[in-house]
Every structure is written in C-alpha cells, then in structure tokens.
Design an enzyme around this catalytic site. Sequence first.
Site, PDB file in Angstrom:
ATOM      1  N   GLY A  73     -28.100  26.647   8.339  1.00  0.00           N
ATOM      2  CA  GLY A  73     -28.757  26.910   9.379  1.00  0.00           C
ATOM      3  C   GLY A  73     -27.749  26.120  10.486  1.00  0.00           C
ATOM      4  CG  LEU A  74     -27.146  22.157   9.593  1.00  0.00           C
ATOM      5  CD1 LEU A  74     -26.791  20.965   9.155  1.00  0.00           C
ATOM      6  CD2 LEU A  74     -28.369  21.958  10.416  1.00  0.00           C
ATOM      7  CD  GLU A  87     -20.985  34.532  13.810  1.00  0.00           C
ATOM      8  OE1 GLU A  87     -21.518  34.918  12.683  1.00  0.00           O
ATOM      9  OE2 GLU A  87     -20.749  33.991  13.839  1.00  0.00           O
ATOM     10  CG  ASP A  89     -25.954  29.727  16.317  1.00  0.00           C
ATOM     11  OD1 ASP A  89     -27.357  29.192  16.481  1.00  0.00           O
ATOM     12  OD2 ASP A  89     -26.095  30.405  15.358  1.00  0.00           O
TER      13      ASP A  89
HETATM   14  C1  GLA Z   1     -28.600  32.661  14.528  1.00  0.00           C
HETATM   15  C2  GLA Z   1     -27.354  33.332  15.404  1.00  0.00           C
HETATM   16  C3  GLA Z   1     -28.243  32.550  16.695  1.00  0.00           C
HETATM   17  C4  GLA Z   1     -29.269  32.650  17.047  1.00  0.00           C
HETATM   18  C5  GLA Z   1     -30.877  31.626  15.364  1.00  0.00           C
HETATM   19  C6  GLA Z   1     -31.706  31.967  15.634  1.00  0.00           C
HETATM   20  O1  GLA Z   1     -27.940  30.773  14.327  1.00  0.00           O
HETATM   21  O2  GLA Z   1     -27.173  33.027  15.467  1.00  0.00           O
HETATM   22  O3  GLA Z   1     -27.498  33.451  17.566  1.00  0.00           O
HETATM   23  O4  GLA Z   1     -29.994  33.761  16.779  1.00  0.00           O
HETATM   24  O5  GLA Z   1     -29.904  32.607  14.317  1.00  0.00           O
HETATM   25  O6  GLA Z   1     -32.597  31.228  16.712  1.00  0.00           O
END
Ligand code: GLA
Length: 387
Positions: free
Chosen positions: A125-126, A161, A173
Amino acid sequence: MNNLAQAAALVFEDRFLAIPHNIFFSPGRINIIGEHIDYNDGFVLPAAINKYVCMAISQKTGTKCSIIAADIDDRYEFDLQDTLVPVDKMWVNYFLGVLAQLKDKGLPLTGFNLAFTSSISIGSGLSSSAAVECCFAYALNEIYDLGIDKKDLALIGQKAEHTFVGVQCGIMDQFASVFGKKGQVIKLDCNTLEYEYHNADFKDYSLLLLDSNVKHTLLSSNYNVRRQEVEQALAIVQEKYPEVRTYRDCNAEHVEAVREKLGETLYKRSHFVVQEIQRVIDAVEALDGDNFKRLGELMFATHEGLSKEYEVSCDETDFLVDAVRRDTKVLGARMMGGGFGGCTINLVEKGYEDELIEKMTEAYKAQFGIELKAYKVEIANGTSKYK
Ligand code: GLA
C-alpha cells in the site's frame, strides 16, 4: 538514495556493458488521511516518502527496448514499433502503459536500455506501482525532452494503471510521487487538481508504518467494485437532489434522505465518502494548529469507516489498529492505501517507536503467525533526476 542509484547502475553496467546515461528516482507515498476519496472528488493528504524506485537508463538509436527488473532478475525486450498491449507479466505493464500513451501522442521516441530497482515494499500500500509509472514517464520526458508538465506526467501514470493494469485508481498515488516535497504533506483537491503544501511537523510525534505483510492481492477486483458502488449511490442521491454534481456537494443529510432507496451497502459506501471528505478538511485544520490529538482521533475514525462501511480492511489491519487504540502514546492509527492488507499508519509519541514495534511484533505473531514489518518513514521530495 545513493545506494539504490549505485545498485541500479551496477546492474545496468553488468547487463548492458555500458555506463547508464541517466538515473532517476520516484518515491512511494503515505497518506495521512482521505482514503478512497480521490476518485470521489474529495481532498487527500498524501506525502512522498524516502523509499524509492530507481531507474538507470540510456537511450539508443533504433527502436529496440530492453528493461531489466533487477530485484526479481527478470528482463523484457520489445520493439517500439510493436503494437503495445497488456502482457502477462504485471510489472511490464507499468512500463508499456506509459509508453503506449506517449506513442499515441506521436512523440519522438527511440529505443532504450533500462535497469531498475526499488526500496518500496511491493503490495504494502505504499504505491510502488505509481512510483514505477511516474519514474518511467519522468525519465522519458527528460531524455527525449518531450516537454510534458508534471501534472500530465502524473495523469499518464494513472492512465497506465487504468488501461494496462486494470485498476481504475484515482490520482493520489501518482500525484504524491511526482509532487512530493520534503517535510510537507500535499493537500490535493482531486476535483480540480489544485494543491497546496502543509507543514508536516508532528512535533513530539512521528509517523510509523506497521506492515501487516498481507499482500493486497484482493485489491484490484474489489477496488473497481467500490468505484461502481459509489457511482450508483451518487446517481440515487442525484435523483432527489439534482444540484449535487459530485460527492463534494453531497453531505450526510442527502445520504440519510435516500437511505432506504440506497439499501444497506450503497448507504454505507456513500456515508463513508461524505464523512471522509469532511474529515480531511478537519485534519488539515488540526495539523496546521498542532492539534495532534484531534488528528489522531480523525485517523481512528477513518479506520472505522474503512473497515465497517467501505469494507476494504481485513482482520490483520483491523487487529493492528485495535491493538493501539487504548495506548495513550499512540494518538491515531488506520489502515492506509487501497486496503485488503498493506500497512497501517500510526501517529506515535517520539521515542516510543521501538517499544511499540516490539510489542506489536509479538502480539501480531501470536495472533496470525505472521512477521510484522515496521518502517519509520521520512517525508521526502518527489520524482527527480539523480544524474
Ligand atoms: C489506491 C489508489 C489510489 C487511492 C487509494 C485509496 O492506492 O491507487 O488512487 O484511491 O487506493 O485511497
């Protein structure tokens, strides 16, 4: 950063028998608050961190391209003249997705050799994928002098993406990776892409990430489902309130008024969204006023919403947050990023980090038999050229 650059350069030299012309970096990101609302016209509060993807690259004559993923000892070769379509090797799609867009724009590209390595843990999640997309887009922009501005580079990363990876992600992100600034969080208006930096000085507190080590493989499918759900919910709100154009115009009363029509699931999803949009605004005020206790409460509240209403948490990240809830030296914690695993972000009293890591590692191991990882992150600059 130096070590990573050296590692990328060494692999490049070893495989391509030449010194790379250039080296680029792009960071991973954290998000203080504002989760799953970048694609719901909310505000988000991310920052780039001192964990990076690093690419060593040289342009060539001709149209042959060669990419080496140093960390997994894999290589992919193709020709720029090929029609670029998604391939089975997922890591390759981050590159092809970017390249396909530049090709479509008819920009003057030639072949290249590239080797990359990363210190961003994958699936935590990074946003390691956004860092790859942005680093590559930035690198091509520089070496071919394409004149693309930073916002568009982030948008190219996001579109890669969508089209080659299959996740309908928001812009957070990629934006954080490109626009990160040392010591600052970015308040990004996902509606207009206007942004401002806010001081990320947490005074007596620091940010600590606890990595559940659960790879978020369920994320891609569930992510796209959430996007459909919130769109459906918004359409129902709009039937009654045509003046509501996006979630930004929508509040808890609107959602309550159509609760029955929404049904339980869509009610929960949209209720989370409107609450979370407000929480970010409150969090920025708390941050600017050094009210870290309030900021921490908001983080806990976000986790509740993500877990119970948006339903993107999992037992492991719920456990990590619940375990620190009554710890007075932890002001706030929540799952971070897309969900279904990955890290929690914790606002912890300075000096207490190691003790907490030790405690949590033990408790987590006892509960799930999984090794916890912890990262003390620093807020860093965005995508840049190293040499
Ligand atoms: C992922 C997505 C982001 C965002 C987050 C949740 O990281 O790539 O665009 O939606 O989830 O906040």
